[in-house]
Write a protein that holds these residues in place. Structure first.
Motif, PDB file in Angstrom:
ATOM      1  N   ARG A   6      29.061 -58.070 -58.763  1.00 42.61           N
ATOM      2  CA  ARG A   6      28.913 -58.293 -60.195  1.00 42.61           C
ATOM      3  C   ARG A   6      30.061 -57.695 -61.002  1.00 42.61           C
ATOM      4  N   ASN A   7      30.398 -56.445 -60.710  1.00 43.46           N
ATOM      5  CA  ASN A   7      31.465 -55.774 -61.449  1.00 43.46           C
ATOM      6  C   ASN A   7      31.958 -54.593 -60.623  1.00 43.46           C
ATOM      7  N   PRO A   8      33.056 -53.963 -61.040  1.00 43.06           N
ATOM      8  CA  PRO A   8      33.649 -52.907 -60.195  1.00 43.06           C
ATOM      9  C   PRO A   8      32.963 -51.552 -60.271  1.00 43.06           C
ATOM     10  N   ALA A   9      32.010 -51.374 -61.174  1.00 42.32           N
ATOM     11  CA  ALA A   9      31.429 -50.036 -61.378  1.00 42.32           C
ATOM     12  C   ALA A   9      30.905 -49.376 -60.090  1.00 42.32           C
ATOM     13  N   PRO A  10      30.161 -50.083 -59.225  1.00 37.72           N
ATOM     14  CA  PRO A  10      29.642 -49.423 -58.014  1.00 37.72           C
ATOM     15  C   PRO A  10      30.729 -49.025 -57.010  1.00 37.72           C
ATOM     16  N   PHE A  11      31.956 -49.513 -57.223  1.00 38.56           N
ATOM     17  CA  PHE A  11      33.017 -49.289 -56.243  1.00 38.56           C
ATOM     18  C   PHE A  11      34.104 -48.343 -56.755  1.00 38.56           C
ATOM     19  N   ALA A  12      33.828 -47.673 -57.865  1.00 38.17           N
ATOM     20  CA  ALA A  12      34.797 -46.734 -58.425  1.00 38.17           C
ATOM     21  C   ALA A  12      35.153 -45.670 -57.407  1.00 38.17           C
ATOM     22  N   GLY A  13      36.453 -45.487 -57.198  1.00 39.06           N
ATOM     23  CA  GLY A  13      36.948 -44.472 -56.270  1.00 39.06           C
ATOM     24  C   GLY A  13      36.815 -44.812 -54.807  1.00 39.06           C
ATOM     25  N   ARG A  14      36.292 -45.977 -54.465  1.00 37.84           N
ATOM     26  CA  ARG A  14      36.037 -46.327 -53.069  1.00 37.84           C
ATOM     27  C   ARG A  14      37.145 -47.225 -52.512  1.00 37.84           C
ATOM     28  N   ASP A  15      37.275 -47.218 -51.203  1.00 36.10           N
ATOM     29  CA  ASP A  15      38.252 -48.037 -50.477  1.00 36.10           C
ATOM     30  C   ASP A  15      37.587 -49.377 -50.155  1.00 36.10           C
ATOM     31  N   VAL A  16      38.127 -50.466 -50.721  1.00 34.62           N
ATOM     32  CA  VAL A  16      37.488 -51.777 -50.603  1.00 34.62           C
ATOM     33  C   VAL A  16      38.459 -52.781 -49.983  1.00 34.62           C
ATOM     34  N   LEU A  17      37.952 -53.559 -49.037  1.00 35.90           N
ATOM     35  CA  LEU A  17      38.698 -54.667 -48.458  1.00 35.90           C
ATOM     36  C   LEU A  17      38.019 -55.964 -48.892  1.00 35.90           C
ATOM     37  N   VAL A  18      38.762 -56.797 -49.605  1.00 38.01           N
ATOM     38  CA  VAL A  18      38.265 -58.106 -50.000  1.00 38.01           C
ATOM     39  C   VAL A  18      38.824 -59.123 -49.009  1.00 38.01           C
ATOM     40  N   VAL A  19      37.959 -59.932 -48.441  1.00 36.77           N
ATOM     41  CA  VAL A  19      38.371 -60.899 -47.424  1.00 36.77           C
ATOM     42  C   VAL A  19      38.351 -62.297 -48.022  1.00 36.77           C
ATOM     43  N   GLY A  20      39.519 -62.927 -48.067  1.00 37.28           N
ATOM     44  CA  GLY A  20      39.604 -64.279 -48.596  1.00 37.28           C
ATOM     45  C   GLY A  20      40.420 -64.326 -49.868  1.00 37.28           C
ATOM     46  N   ALA A  21      41.470 -65.152 -49.866  1.00 37.28           N
ATOM     47  CA  ALA A  21      42.389 -65.192 -51.003  1.00 37.28           C
ATOM     48  C   ALA A  21      42.269 -66.475 -51.807  1.00 37.28           C
ATOM     49  N   GLY A  22      41.027 -66.969 -51.944  1.00 32.76           N
ATOM     50  CA  GLY A  22      40.797 -68.063 -52.874  1.00 32.76           C
ATOM     51  C   GLY A  22      40.645 -67.502 -54.280  1.00 32.76           C
ATOM     52  N   ASN A  23      40.203 -68.336 -55.202  1.00 38.11           N
ATOM     53  CA  ASN A  23      40.070 -67.878 -56.585  1.00 38.11           C
ATOM     54  C   ASN A  23      39.096 -66.718 -56.715  1.00 38.11           C
ATOM     55  N   GLY A  57      38.908 -49.391 -61.324  1.00 42.17           N
ATOM     56  CA  GLY A  57      38.842 -48.032 -60.815  1.00 42.17           C
ATOM     57  C   GLY A  57      38.531 -47.845 -59.352  1.00 42.17           C
ATOM     58  N   ALA A  58      38.594 -48.909 -58.555  1.00 47.27           N
ATOM     59  CA  ALA A  58      38.417 -48.719 -57.110  1.00 47.27           C
ATOM     60  C   ALA A  58      39.540 -47.835 -56.585  1.00 47.27           C
ATOM     61  N   GLY A  59      39.226 -47.018 -55.575  1.00 45.87           N
ATOM     62  CA  GLY A  59      40.228 -46.099 -55.052  1.00 45.87           C
ATOM     63  C   GLY A  59      41.385 -46.807 -54.372  1.00 45.87           C
ATOM     64  N   ARG A  60      41.064 -47.834 -53.592  1.00 47.92           N
ATOM     65  CA  ARG A  60      42.088 -48.631 -52.913  1.00 47.92           C
ATOM     66  C   ARG A  60      41.545 -50.038 -52.721  1.00 47.92           C
ATOM     67  N   VAL A  61      42.404 -51.028 -52.937  1.00 51.52           N
ATOM     68  CA  VAL A  61      41.980 -52.418 -52.793  1.00 51.52           C
ATOM     69  C   VAL A  61      42.951 -53.146 -51.894  1.00 51.52           C
ATOM     70  N   ARG A  62      42.439 -53.687 -50.791  1.00 52.50           N
ATOM     71  CA  ARG A  62      43.239 -54.545 -49.920  1.00 52.50           C
ATOM     72  C   ARG A  62      42.642 -55.951 -49.933  1.00 52.50           C
ATOM     73  N   SER A 115      40.137 -48.732 -42.327  1.00 51.07           N
ATOM     74  CA  SER A 115      38.804 -48.124 -42.429  1.00 51.07           C
ATOM     75  C   SER A 115      38.288 -48.179 -43.868  1.00 51.07           C
ATOM     76  N   PRO A 116      38.021 -49.362 -44.379  1.00 45.86           N
ATOM     77  CA  PRO A 116      37.475 -49.443 -45.735  1.00 45.86           C
ATOM     78  C   PRO A 116      36.025 -48.977 -45.770  1.00 45.86           C
ATOM     79  N   GLU A 117      35.618 -48.488 -46.918  1.00 45.22           N
ATOM     80  CA  GLU A 117      34.212 -48.122 -47.089  1.00 45.22           C
ATOM     81  C   GLU A 117      33.355 -49.349 -47.356  1.00 45.22           C
ATOM     82  N   VAL A 118      33.979 -50.368 -47.954  1.00 49.09           N
ATOM     83  CA  VAL A 118      33.261 -51.584 -48.330  1.00 49.09           C
ATOM     84  C   VAL A 118      34.099 -52.802 -47.968  1.00 49.09           C
ATOM     85  N   VAL A 119      33.458 -53.811 -47.415  1.00 47.28           N
ATOM     86  CA  VAL A 119      34.102 -55.101 -47.176  1.00 47.28           C
ATOM     87  C   VAL A 119      33.352 -56.153 -47.985  1.00 47.28           C
TER      88      VAL A 119
END
Length: 380
Positions: free
Chosen positions: A163-180, A193-198, A307-311
């Motif tokens: 829904r929005n980035p609030a739950p992921f503030a400061g966390r290491d997140v990997l987003v899979v898929g480079a569509g829109n 405010g995510a800690g790291r975004v790949r 080693s992301p915290e969230v995918v």
């Protein structure tokens, strides 16, 4: 040949999203009773579930459905919440007959092969001469069967749950898929405010500006649809080199295959709403595609382990039509309708589909055109 017989029973429209509402409104305007069957408790159910920051990538003027303009106060790029408001208003203005809380499980031929019978919740059996399936492009979330995913020690969710980035503030997140969707979620996380975004990329996407000097990308998509693919590919390549920076040094090279060639295969260009600057600024890091999971680690196609915290799997949706109409021979190998709009599969008269393509000219525009064509076919 058009079916010029007005059904004695109502036309049943399955789905109260923009496609279903548009068809029902066009039929009603022509004096044909249409009943919209919606499994949720309100219209625009899928739109209500989209992430907060979403805006249409198509202009307000070119996104309105038949018989009702979108208000100017919505702005040029209409927000998710305003799309929902518009669809609610649309149903009210056209006084559409909508039955909520009813899910159609299967469509079968009627007795003697005449007409159709819809099997729905509550033991309902609804007979009609014409059915319009408008259950939506983004129907069933799809997550690849990655080896080891079931034992992943981090958090794995589909983009439909974001829904929005609030739950992921400061966390290491990997987003899979480079569509829109993946591109916009990655940019949203980076800005929020995510800690790291790949961003895991299997095939580099074509990236276009949403508008250039006030000219929307959608308008270009409309103009070039009938032109030769090679010509559009060449023009798009030149435009990209002039308007979109080369991100190869940041891990996101220009695609090898042409834009329109990819679009005809179903890979719609990514409209930039923050990804370019996020990648250039190092706030979004493109990485190789996901191959598997191993405990707390994600194994990428180039052998790298992260080693992301969230995918977040922005890996798309399936149409989910197999159980509904798959036995009727109307779907292709990918589970998508073989025809759309006013056309029907030979030998399967009276069964119509709308909203199962995502053209570069804009989905809502195509839904409007489909609705008019279907209504004309069903009107004497």
């Amino acid at each position: 040949m058009a079916d010029t017989t007005t059904p004695a029973s109502p036309v049943y429209v399955i789905g109260a999203g923009p496609g279903g509402l548009a068809v029902a409104a066009e039929l009603r305007a022509r004096g044909v009773r249409a009943v919209v069957l919606e499994k949720s408790d309100a219209v625009a159910a899928s739109w209500r579930r989209h992430y907060d920051r979403l805006h249409l990538h198509t202009t307000r003027r070119l996104s309105a459905l038949p018989g009702l303009r979108m208000p100017r106060r919505f702005g040029r790029w209409v927000s998710r919440d305003d799309v929902v408001r518009y669809l609610e208003k649309y149903a009210d203005v056209h006084e559409l007959e909508i039955v909520t809380g009813v899910e159609v499980d299967r469509v079968e031929r009627g007795p003697g092969g005449e007409g159709w019978v819809l099997y729905a919740t509550g033991g309902r059996r609804l007979s009609t001469q014409a059915v319009v399936v408008a259950t939506g492009f983004n129907h069933t979330p799809y997550v690849p069967a990655w080896p080891g995913a079931e034992s992943y020690e981090g958090e794995l969710l589909h983009a439909g749950q974001y829904r929005n980035p609030a739950p992921f503030a400061g966390r290491d997140v990997l987003v899979v898929g480079a569509g829109n969707t993946g591109a916009e979620i990655a940019a949203d996380l980076a800005e929020g405010g995510a800690g790291r975004v790949r961003l895991a990329v299997r095939t580099p996407p074509h990236i276009v500006r949403r508008s250039t000097a006030g000219w929307p990308a959608q308008a270009t998509g409309i103009l070039v649809r009938r032109l030769p693919v090679r010509l559009v590919d060449a023009a798009a390549s030149l435009t990209a080199r002039l308007s979109v920076p080369d991100l190869s040094a940041h891990g996101l090279p220009r695609p090898a295959k042409g834009l329109y060639s990819r679009a005809r295969e179903g890979a719609i260009p990514v409209q930039d709403v923050g990804l370019i600057e996020a990648v250039r600024g190092g706030r979004v890091e493109p990485v190789a595609a996901v191959e598997s999971f191993d405990g707390a680690k994600v194994v990428l196609a180039d052998g790298t382990r992260v080693s992301p915290e969230v995918v977040i799997a922005a890996t798309g949706y399936r149409r989910g039509l197999e159980g509904l109409v798959g036995h009727l021979g109307v779907l292709d190998a990918r589970g998508r309708p073989r025809v759309r709009g006013a056309r029907t599969v030979p030998g399967v008269a009276g069964l119509y589909f709308t909203g199962f393509t995502n053209p570069i000219s804009g989905m809502l525009r195509e839904l409007r055109l489909d609705a008019t064509r279907i209504a004309r076919t069903l009107t004497p």
